[in-house]
Write a protein that holds these residues in place. Structure first.
Motif, mmCIF file in Angstrom:
data_model
loop_
_atom_site.group_PDB
_atom_site.id
_atom_site.type_symbol
_atom_site.label_atom_id
_atom_site.label_comp_id
_atom_site.label_asym_id
_atom_site.label_seq_id
_atom_site.Cartn_x
_atom_site.Cartn_y
_atom_site.Cartn_z
ATOM 1 N N ARG A 125 0.840 -1.208 0.000
ATOM 2 C CA ARG A 125 0.000 0.000 0.000
ATOM 3 C C ARG A 125 0.873 1.254 0.000
ATOM 4 N NH1 ARG A 125 -3.269 -1.237 4.059
ATOM 5 N NH2 ARG A 125 -1.978 -0.266 5.634
ATOM 6 N N VAL A 126 1.924 1.269 0.814
ATOM 7 C CA VAL A 126 2.822 2.423 0.874
ATOM 8 C C VAL A 126 3.535 2.610 -0.460
ATOM 9 C CG1 VAL A 126 4.941 3.309 1.941
ATOM 10 C CG2 VAL A 126 3.120 2.382 3.374
ATOM 11 N N ALA A 127 4.004 1.512 -1.070
ATOM 12 C CA ALA A 127 4.703 1.607 -2.352
ATOM 13 C C ALA A 127 3.762 2.091 -3.452
ATOM 14 C CB ALA A 127 5.293 0.253 -2.724
ATOM 15 N N THR A 128 2.534 1.591 -3.455
ATOM 16 C CA THR A 128 1.546 2.018 -4.456
ATOM 17 C C THR A 128 1.217 3.492 -4.297
ATOM 18 O OG1 THR A 128 0.614 -0.200 -4.564
ATOM 19 C CG2 THR A 128 -0.777 1.610 -5.348
ATOM 20 N N GLN A 129 1.046 3.909 -3.044
ATOM 21 C CA GLN A 129 0.730 5.314 -2.788
ATOM 22 C C GLN A 129 1.884 6.208 -3.240
ATOM 23 O OE1 GLN A 129 -0.013 6.165 1.324
ATOM 24 N NE2 GLN A 129 -0.631 8.265 0.931
ATOM 25 N N ALA A 130 3.116 5.801 -2.965
ATOM 26 C CA ALA A 130 4.283 6.588 -3.382
ATOM 27 C C ALA A 130 4.376 6.642 -4.900
ATOM 28 C CB ALA A 130 5.557 5.996 -2.782
ATOM 29 N N GLU A 133 1.692 8.984 -6.293
ATOM 30 C CA GLU A 133 2.051 10.388 -6.085
ATOM 31 C C GLU A 133 3.130 10.822 -7.072
ATOM 32 O OE1 GLU A 133 3.118 10.687 -1.975
ATOM 33 O OE2 GLU A 133 1.053 10.368 -1.297
ATOM 34 N N LEU A 134 4.074 9.929 -7.341
ATOM 35 C CA LEU A 134 5.138 10.238 -8.287
ATOM 36 C C LEU A 134 4.572 10.412 -9.693
ATOM 37 C CD1 LEU A 134 8.196 10.529 -8.813
ATOM 38 C CD2 LEU A 134 8.233 8.062 -9.228
ATOM 39 N N VAL A 135 3.734 9.485 -10.123
ATOM 40 C CA VAL A 135 3.151 9.551 -11.461
ATOM 41 C C VAL A 135 2.249 10.768 -11.601
ATOM 42 C CG1 VAL A 135 1.558 8.378 -13.039
ATOM 43 C CG2 VAL A 135 3.356 7.089 -11.906
ATOM 44 N N ALA A 136 1.485 11.090 -10.561
ATOM 45 C CA ALA A 136 0.580 12.236 -10.629
ATOM 46 C C ALA A 136 1.340 13.540 -10.815
ATOM 47 C CB ALA A 136 -0.279 12.310 -9.369
ATOM 48 N N GLY A 137 2.574 13.568 -10.358
ATOM 49 C CA GLY A 137 3.362 14.784 -10.469
ATOM 50 C C GLY A 137 4.043 14.965 -11.814
ATOM 51 N N ILE A 138 3.928 13.997 -12.688
ATOM 52 C CA ILE A 138 4.586 14.066 -13.996
ATOM 53 C C ILE A 138 3.559 14.448 -15.053
ATOM 54 C CG2 ILE A 138 5.816 12.757 -15.763
ATOM 55 C CD1 ILE A 138 6.804 10.913 -13.527
ATOM 56 N N ALA A 139 3.789 15.562 -15.725
ATOM 57 C CA ALA A 139 2.891 16.006 -16.799
ATOM 58 C C ALA A 139 3.222 15.230 -18.069
ATOM 59 C CB ALA A 139 3.053 17.498 -17.037
#
Length: 163
Positions: A125-130, A133-139
């Motif tokens: 769950r922690v790895a998926t959440q991280a 968040e990483l993917v969401a920050g990439i345009a």
């Protein structure tokens, strides 16, 4: 308020002060299990989970002894440990893994099979959440963006199948 910390070693706080956890490993495990899995649990299920290699009557007696030790350790906050003839639950307790996702390894002082499963699920769950968040920050690159909602020429059949 009773606070149960499962990140790192099992820790208990009541009204902002540290409370010594129960001495027996089974009573500590029972508290951690009830904190990690909210809601009522049947006594038979708990007895079988924590004392799998003993007869049912002995396992239930061991469960009663662990519950008594747990009530004693919780002292005035033992009212959060709700027991009926058939079920056991931990109510009105704040649990760290329910309020956010601590990145520390869970219950490092326990090694039961259910703890290993909980640790693995938590780490996933922690790895998926991280990762989310990483993917969401990439345009996305501008070249991959669709210009408006133009139809693909000659792809009506494929688009219909996708829809």
């Amino acid at each position: 308020m009773l606070r149960v910390h499962l990140a790192g070693n099992l820790r208990i706080e009541a009204d902002g002060r540290e409370v010594a956890p129960p001495r027996s490993r089974r009573a500590r495990g029972l508290l951690a299990y009830l904190a990690a899995h909210p809601g009522p649990h049947s006594r038979g299920h708990l007895a079988a989970r924590f004392w799998p290699d003993v007869l049912d009557d002995s396992a239930r007696a061991s469960l009663r002894a662990a519950l008594t030790e747990l009530r004693h350790a919780l002292g005035p906050h033992a009212s959060g440990l709700v027991t009926t003839r058939d079920t056991v639950a931990l109510d009105d307790a704040w649990v760290d893994i329910r309020d956010g996702a601590p990145t520390a390894t869970l219950l490092t002082d326990l090694d039961d099979d259910w703890v290993l499963e909980l640790r693995s699920a938590h780490e996933n769950r922690v790895a998926t959440q991280a990762a989310d968040e990483l993917v969401a920050g990439i345009a996305p690159p501008a070249a991959l963006g669709r210009a408006g909602e133009q139809r693909f020429v000659g792809r009506a059949g494929e688009l219909a199948r996708l829809s």
